[in-house]
Design a protein around this motif. Sequence first.
Motif, PDB file in Angstrom:
ATOM      1  N   THR A  69       0.834  -1.205   0.000  1.00 54.44           N
ATOM      2  CA  THR A  69       0.000   0.000   0.000  1.00 54.44           C
ATOM      3  C   THR A  69       0.869   1.255   0.000  1.00 54.44           C
ATOM      4  N   LEU A  70       0.333   2.304  -0.609  1.00 52.15           N
ATOM      5  CA  LEU A  70       0.991   3.615  -0.653  1.00 52.15           C
ATOM      6  C   LEU A  70       0.222   4.540   0.290  1.00 52.15           C
ATOM      7  N   SER A  71       0.920   5.210   1.195  1.00 56.84           N
ATOM      8  CA  SER A  71       0.259   6.097   2.168  1.00 56.84           C
ATOM      9  C   SER A  71      -0.390   7.273   1.462  1.00 56.84           C
ATOM     10  N   TRP A  72      -1.595   7.613   1.931  1.00 58.10           N
ATOM     11  CA  TRP A  72      -2.371   8.710   1.328  1.00 58.10           C
ATOM     12  C   TRP A  72      -3.165   9.372   2.456  1.00 58.10           C
ATOM     13  N   ILE A  73      -2.442   9.951   3.408  1.00 54.82           N
ATOM     14  CA  ILE A  73      -3.052  10.436   4.639  1.00 54.82           C
ATOM     15  C   ILE A  73      -3.130  11.957   4.591  1.00 54.82           C
ATOM     16  N   ALA A  74      -4.351  12.473   4.604  1.00 50.88           N
ATOM     17  CA  ALA A  74      -4.547  13.920   4.597  1.00 50.88           C
ATOM     18  C   ALA A  74      -4.038  14.532   5.888  1.00 50.88           C
ATOM     19  N   SER A  75      -3.757  15.840   5.835  1.00 50.69           N
ATOM     20  CA  SER A  75      -3.345  16.619   7.016  1.00 50.69           C
ATOM     21  C   SER A  75      -2.050  16.110   7.629  1.00 50.69           C
ATOM     22  N   THR A  76      -1.240  15.407   6.850  1.00 50.10           N
ATOM     23  CA  THR A  76       0.109  15.008   7.249  1.00 50.10           C
ATOM     24  C   THR A  76       0.994  15.160   6.020  1.00 50.10           C
ATOM     25  N   ASN A  77       2.273  14.784   6.147  1.00 47.08           N
ATOM     26  CA  ASN A  77       3.119  14.758   4.958  1.00 47.08           C
ATOM     27  C   ASN A  77       3.255  13.338   4.412  1.00 47.08           C
ATOM     28  N   GLU A  78       2.318  12.476   4.766  1.00 50.36           N
ATOM     29  CA  GLU A  78       2.328  11.097   4.281  1.00 50.36           C
ATOM     30  C   GLU A  78       1.291  10.921   3.167  1.00 50.36           C
ATOM     31  N   HIS A  79       1.410  11.714   2.152  1.00 46.68           N
ATOM     32  CA  HIS A  79       0.575  11.593   0.959  1.00 46.68           C
ATOM     33  C   HIS A  79       1.369  12.111  -0.236  1.00 46.68           C
ATOM     34  N   PRO A  80       0.983  11.731  -1.447  1.00 47.83           N
ATOM     35  CA  PRO A  80       1.696  12.231  -2.626  1.00 47.83           C
ATOM     36  C   PRO A  80       1.391  13.703  -2.890  1.00 47.83           C
ATOM     37  N   VAL A  81       2.316  14.337  -3.591  1.00 46.27           N
ATOM     38  CA  VAL A  81       2.084  15.657  -4.171  1.00 46.27           C
ATOM     39  C   VAL A  81       2.190  15.510  -5.689  1.00 46.27           C
ATOM     40  N   ILE A  82       1.470  16.362  -6.405  1.00 39.09           N
ATOM     41  CA  ILE A  82       1.295  16.169  -7.846  1.00 39.09           C
ATOM     42  C   ILE A  82       1.725  17.440  -8.577  1.00 39.09           C
ATOM     43  N   GLY A  83       2.717  17.315  -9.449  1.00 37.84           N
ATOM     44  CA  GLY A  83       3.164  18.420 -10.277  1.00 37.84           C
ATOM     45  C   GLY A  83       2.616  18.316 -11.682  1.00 37.84           C
ATOM     46  N   GLN A  84       2.470  19.451 -12.353  1.00 37.38           N
ATOM     47  CA  GLN A  84       1.932  19.505 -13.714  1.00 37.38           C
ATOM     48  C   GLN A  84       2.811  20.433 -14.541  1.00 37.38           C
ATOM     49  N   SER A  85       3.023  20.074 -15.807  1.00 35.87           N
ATOM     50  CA  SER A  85       3.889  20.866 -16.681  1.00 35.87           C
ATOM     51  C   SER A  85       3.362  20.854 -18.100  1.00 35.87           C
ATOM     52  N   LEU A  86       3.831  21.841 -18.885  1.00 36.04           N
ATOM     53  CA  LEU A  86       3.514  21.916 -20.308  1.00 36.04           C
ATOM     54  C   LEU A  86       4.811  22.156 -21.079  1.00 36.04           C
ATOM     55  N   TYR A  87       4.962  21.461 -22.221  1.00 34.67           N
ATOM     56  CA  TYR A  87       6.158  21.536 -23.054  1.00 34.67           C
ATOM     57  C   TYR A  87       5.755  21.873 -24.488  1.00 34.67           C
ATOM     58  N   ARG A  88       6.700  22.492 -25.212  1.00 39.33           N
ATOM     59  CA  ARG A  88       6.492  22.805 -26.637  1.00 39.33           C
ATOM     60  C   ARG A  88       7.669  22.262 -27.431  1.00 39.33           C
ATOM     61  N   LEU A  89       7.376  21.556 -28.530  1.00 41.63           N
ATOM     62  CA  LEU A  89       8.388  21.081 -29.463  1.00 41.63           C
ATOM     63  C   LEU A  89       8.239  21.853 -30.760  1.00 41.63           C
ATOM     64  N   MET A  90       9.261  22.636 -31.100  1.00 43.41           N
ATOM     65  CA  MET A  90       9.204  23.463 -32.310  1.00 43.41           C
ATOM     66  C   MET A  90      10.603  23.711 -32.819  1.00 43.41           C
ATOM     67  N   ASP A  91      10.759  23.671 -34.126  1.00 47.59           N
ATOM     68  CA  ASP A  91      12.050  23.953 -34.777  1.00 47.59           C
ATOM     69  C   ASP A  91      13.162  23.100 -34.189  1.00 47.59           C
ATOM     70  N   GLY A  92      12.860  21.823 -33.927  1.00 48.62           N
ATOM     71  CA  GLY A  92      13.887  20.902 -33.463  1.00 48.62           C
ATOM     72  C   GLY A  92      14.318  21.087 -32.036  1.00 48.62           C
ATOM     73  N   ARG A  93      13.481  21.704 -31.205  1.00 44.27           N
ATOM     74  CA  ARG A  93      13.858  21.919 -29.800  1.00 44.27           C
ATOM     75  C   ARG A  93      12.639  21.702 -28.917  1.00 44.27           C
ATOM     76  N   LEU A  94      12.772  20.861 -27.884  1.00 45.27           N
ATOM     77  CA  LEU A  94      11.722  20.666 -26.893  1.00 45.27           C
ATOM     78  C   LEU A  94      12.020  21.562 -25.697  1.00 45.27           C
ATOM     79  N   GLU A  95      11.075  22.458 -25.365  1.00 42.97           N
ATOM     80  CA  GLU A  95      11.270  23.393 -24.265  1.00 42.97           C
ATOM     81  C   GLU A  95      10.174  23.240 -23.221  1.00 42.97           C
ATOM     82  N   HIS A  96      10.562  23.370 -21.968  1.00 46.43           N
ATOM     83  CA  HIS A  96       9.634  23.378 -20.839  1.00 46.43           C
ATOM     84  C   HIS A  96       9.075  24.799 -20.747  1.00 46.43           C
TER      85      HIS A  96
END
Length: 854
Positions: free
Chosen positions: A58-85
């Motif tokens: 099991t993976l801990s998922w406990i609210a109101s503590t630091n025993e839960h995952p955090v979720i990051g989100q990003s967007l990237y662009r690929l243009m003219d032979g270059r992938l940029e964040h």
Amino acid sequence: MRIAFTLVLLFTTWAPCALAQGPDVIVGSLNGINSYGNVGDIYAYAVGTTSCNIGDETLSWIASTNEHPVIGQSLYRLMDGRLEHIGQSWLKHGFTALTGSLCDPCSGPGGSILSPGCSDPYGAGLNGSQGGLGMKSEVNATTGYFPYPPSNPPWSGSVARRVQVHADDLDPALNPGALYYAEGHYIAADDAASGHGPNNVSYRPVNIADDSNYTASFPGPTVRELPAIFAWADVDPEVTLEEVNVPGDGRYIVAYKVTENPGGGSWRYEYAVHNINSHLSAQAFNIPIPDAVSLAGVGFHDVDYHSGEPYSLTDWDFDHSGGVASWATETFATNADANALRWGTLYNFWFDANTEPEPAVATISMFRNTGPASASVAILAPAGATGLAFPTDLTCNELNHDVTLNWTNQDSYDEVRVLRDGALLATLPTGSETYVDEDLLVGGPYFYQVRGVIGPDVSSPAICSTSVIGLPSPENMACSETGGDVMLTWTNPFTYTELTLSRDGLVLATMPGTTTSYADLGLDNGFYDYAITGTDGVNTSAPSECTLLVIGGPTSGSVLLYAPTAGSGGDGLEASLIANGINVVTVTSMSGITPAAFDASFIALGIFPNNHVLTTSEGSDFADYVEAGGKVFFEGGDTFAYDGPTDLHSVDGISGLSDGSADLFSIDGEDSGAGMEFTSYTDLDYTGENNWIDHLAANLPNAGIIWGNASNADNIGVYKSAGVNGPVIGCSYQFEGLGSQTDRDEVMAIYLAAFEVGVTSDPEFIRGEINGDGSIDIGDPTYLLNSLFVTGAPAPACADSADVNDDGGVDIGDAVYALSHQFTSGPVPPSPFPNCGVDSTADALECDDAAACP
């Protein structure tokens, strides 16, 4: 070409596999993407993620503590032979886990754990809920540790904490052929302890629409357990990926590509470094390149931190000396908040070189000193230059279709050769150190070489490249406004023959080419887009632009619409206001906005999870406005009973009784008893957001209920008429979900009439005098019945006079009411009757011609 481990990972990502040892959270899918509009040139997004535990514990998922995952989100662009964040978010903190089976059969309970095989969806709205997002800077991605609760500095506006992207990175006109990718990333302490941190990233292709919000959507499936840098290699077979694992720390992926430039003689070197989960972070990227190699077009790209993250945004410095080309930020000892390449980010490095590639080893210097000082990675880099010394310090500068080359000779050459795109342009005499390439077409890039010649020996080239942009644009465009007058200023880097100024796409003025200012006077409140171009009589420059919100103009003729959150319902309010002929000024932030500059203020706070909590300062500003006689409509599912009260709530005449539930499916109109009634509107379908709809009550003598939940006795709309303070309308449902568009436009007309907005004067008429002959008799109900049931019969010229029973509509009931009054001693029609007067009840009916009245 892609290295072998890439192919293996791409294959095994989609194949069923045995559960890994220990907890192992991955992004099973990116399940949606929301677009939240913009503040200035920043557009905001949120990406929904569905996690899967592909481990055997099991993976801990406990609210109101630091025993839960955090979720990051990003967007990237690929243009003219270059992938940029191009955009990143703060981190969504998990609070409970469900028991789906997206990746594998779920084998246990949810709640405070994500059981083996189970999946848990967090929609884009939830991952974009700003109050639930914490800083990336507080998370150690290698160990998964973070303090709880996370820091929560003040924020406002629709883009705060979400994935933020600059408009120039999204505009289709500026990004032809660009491909976009979204990425989701989970960090969890027990996952990290099991050694599964590197596979917690997945990506998915994104379409960016050519609309006002650059709306995003998903055209293809999620690619699991791979970061978006792999998309570059998927699209371009010339890209090579290398995995770099730092002992005791985390993983980097380094991508590189080398291509020969048009005309030969120089090569473009592209590198991208993605830090997946290294807490040490990267302070420098170092490539072995002999000093004798000529470099040009050196570049660097990073992604912005925002919304209060402490990190510097300063670009990395470049140096080429001692046989090494190096990009570097400050050291940790110098600045702990320097712009290091930290976890979950990708930085780009590139240059042109005058020698072909050969195998080499680059190094990544670590930022923190609590582990290895560096890590090595195999790449391709420029080979050493040999033979006759070549010219140095070559620059190419373009102005008005001409490119000027300047360089420094390193020997007494017999001659100097200048080439463009591999073709010989000129052979210059000994000692020459400048050349002008004239009358080039707009476009490029153009690649230049300068070679020295002594006898039979020809040096390697000094290289540079540039594009021709044509006529330079006016610079330093600025707009300012005072009292409805706009002052525009700019500077001219060129002597134009003429300047053209446009407002909202229409030519406003043509001026002499030396002009540097213009006054646009007497504007109504609203947003205005200005653009200025210059011409030399043949060529026209690209425009310089500025956008301005005018709020100091005349107070009549416009209303303010404050819609701070995408999906809050502001679009529906705006549509019906415009349908009623109102000039609407829509804003997503109240910064610098004065409600008193407008006829009325409409506020769309939204329904959870797309809601905004009215701040103390916002509530105070709107309360002051109402107390000075201002008119306010505001709606929000939680603002009356759940959110903390503000000063506005003390003057609105409304009590929030309780936090409701998701039981609103149809709406009934009520008679407020305070001059506004909607009893003819019954059982209207409701299709808006339906979460936690507050129950309301009126708490002032001049306030009453105007809307109720048809499913129960709960009240959801209140009208307070003008008295000591200005009038207020408050609703806990979304206006844009009320009935049909026709219903909404009619209701808005009644709201506006009560606010006396857009109404110049009320027409006078006699209720029941329908046929326009000046008398009230049987001819009037007969005229009405003919108009209702005889094809081609004319309608009453004054619909208000035909509303005999004053219910806000014209139907057979009005004819029955008139006949009853005339022949059976039925009730007297409401005023105005029997003399001319104005309608004392607000409704959507009009009176184009009342012949019996002035």
